[in-house]
Design an enzyme around this catalytic site. Sequence first.
Site, short mmCIF file in Angstrom:
data_model
loop_
_atom_site.label_atom_id
_atom_site.label_comp_id
_atom_site.label_asym_id
_atom_site.label_seq_id
_atom_site.Cartn_x
_atom_site.Cartn_y
_atom_site.Cartn_z
N ASP A 40 0.86 -1.18 0.00
CA ASP A 40 0.00 0.00 0.00
C ASP A 40 0.90 1.24 0.00
O ASP A 40 1.95 1.25 0.66
CB ASP A 40 -0.88 -0.01 1.26
CG ASP A 40 -2.12 0.86 1.13
OD1 ASP A 40 -1.98 2.02 0.70
OD2 ASP A 40 -3.21 0.38 1.47
N CYS A 80 -7.28 3.25 -1.99
CA CYS A 80 -7.13 1.81 -1.81
C CYS A 80 -8.13 0.95 -2.58
O CYS A 80 -7.78 0.22 -3.50
CB CYS A 80 -7.20 1.48 -0.32
SG CYS A 80 -5.93 2.29 0.67
N HIS A 249 -3.99 25.15 -7.10
CA HIS A 249 -5.22 24.80 -7.80
C HIS A 249 -6.32 24.63 -6.74
O HIS A 249 -6.06 24.10 -5.65
CB HIS A 249 -5.02 23.51 -8.58
CG HIS A 249 -6.16 23.15 -9.47
ND1 HIS A 249 -7.28 22.50 -9.00
CD2 HIS A 249 -6.37 23.35 -10.80
CE1 HIS A 249 -8.12 22.29 -10.01
NE2 HIS A 249 -7.60 22.80 -11.12
N ASP A 311 -0.93 -0.31 -4.61
CA ASP A 311 -2.22 0.22 -5.05
C ASP A 311 -2.13 1.69 -5.47
O ASP A 311 -2.88 2.16 -6.31
CB ASP A 311 -3.30 0.01 -3.99
CG ASP A 311 -2.95 0.61 -2.64
OD1 ASP A 311 -1.83 1.12 -2.46
OD2 ASP A 311 -3.82 0.57 -1.73
#
Length: 553
Positions: A40, A80, A249, A311
């Site tokens: 992860d 995830c 932004h 991921d």
Amino acid sequence: MLLLLVSVVAALALAAPAPRTQKKRMQVNQAPNVVLVASDSFDGRLTFQPGSQVVKLPFINFMRAHGTTFLNAYTNSPICCPSRAAMWSGLFTHLTESWNNFKGLDPNYTTWMDIMEKHGYQTQKFGKVDYTSGHHSISNRVEAWTRDVAFLLRQEGRPIINLIPDKNRRRVMTKDWQNTDKAIEWLRQVNYTKPFVLYLGLNLPHPYPSPSSGENFGSSTFHTSLYWLEKVAYDAIKIPKWLTLSQMHPVDFYSSYTKNCTGKFTENEIKNIRAFYYAMCAETDAMLGEIILALHKLDLLQKTIVIYTSDHGEMAMEHRQFYKMSMYEASVHVPLLMMGPGIKANLQVPSVVSLVDIYPTMLDIAGIALPPNLSGYSLLTLLSNASANEQAFKFHRPPWILSEFHGCNANASTYMLRTGQWKYIAYADGASVQPQLFDLSLDPDELTNIATEFPEITYSLDQKLRSIVNYPKVSASVHQYNKEQFIMWKQSVGQNYSNVIAHLRWHQDWQRDPRKYENAIQHWLTAHSSPLASSPTQSTSGSQPTLPQSTSG
């Protein structure tokens, strides 16, 4: 001497002929084994120069030397569950409608592992999988559903570090190590007369939970031991450049605020957060290494294709953010390395690829015909003989990848088209929020939006994006989904829904003026549905919005 012998044996084994060709499909008992390790939050830029210089990753380096490294591999959704849904289904996020961490695939969805099992493979999964619907906390769900509401609430704890001052403490992330041990034990017990596919999902280097009085602890603690921190080259840590709050932004400002990152951070704080993150990556590498070492000890390394990916990445304070949920490189660029029989050694592939390519690649490894209408493409033609097949690879697949995000910590659906030197990012309906265009060859830090400077390129890329996905329509669908889900949840908790929200992760901000935020929600619920990004009403500070040795211990 042992290490030298192991390295030589592995090198010879991994240079073996390709296990299959396009002309002749193999029998299942001739197919190679496959091990997929998916962590992860691992920044893919750490797997090649110059990023790989900042931390010691011996087993990733081993895979680089004896296999293929994809230099431009991307997640299809930088969070995830939707990312993993894409990897396990082979389909883009808007096709599976995996909008957030709560909404993924149906539990009965047929994955590539299911198909391989039907064709005779032994299969097993350990650790974090997280591609099906119905998981994650109430906080995570409500935050995603209400991102269109015109308010601004901090949803995460301020990122912090926590050190275990022990030079001998190797096993910090206990659960990941336990799952690694289970995977190794399964390898010892598996029937070697049939091919197998093993998946190991690691939670590292995802940040750890932070103390909170809310319903769900925020995960904003970068936690490691002195053992792993000593693997980091502090002098090589790059302090990221930040735009001012007024230059950001609007979606970035919203993300930075909800992640509790708009306050003051010293250079030392930023450097430590990044150092601790890199140390967590080193521990991740060690678990990957335990799998590689186990395969070698069991005489399976030369018979097994090993794949490592993640991921999504981790911002680690780039662009004044941590976590993911962004289309900047730190968030979307993932590691992708493969080694094994038939895979070219010491090869770096510059072509853009993404996690939807895992599904067809796994089936192709097994010699299984691919189902129609997949979003991804098999990588095997490039891996087996890159110089001969690169042109065929380009011919059979498009020179772009798509990533999209519809979850929490960003107040507009976001779409990224990555092709060549360009990264184009569109938002919401394509008109209400300004797009972004970056030339990564000249601006790798993504600090200069050149969308207005190069209108023809911007228009061309936007048209290409619209030919892939009708993103204004998708944004409208997500907006409607969020509203419907929130109404259902609100009705389920009754009239005291505000009291429930007051104890979620954003509780501190909510409790300052609950009536104001209740009114904002009511206005959103009664307003005409629109995919436009919300305009926050809360005032803020700032203007706007050789095989290495085992390390298991």
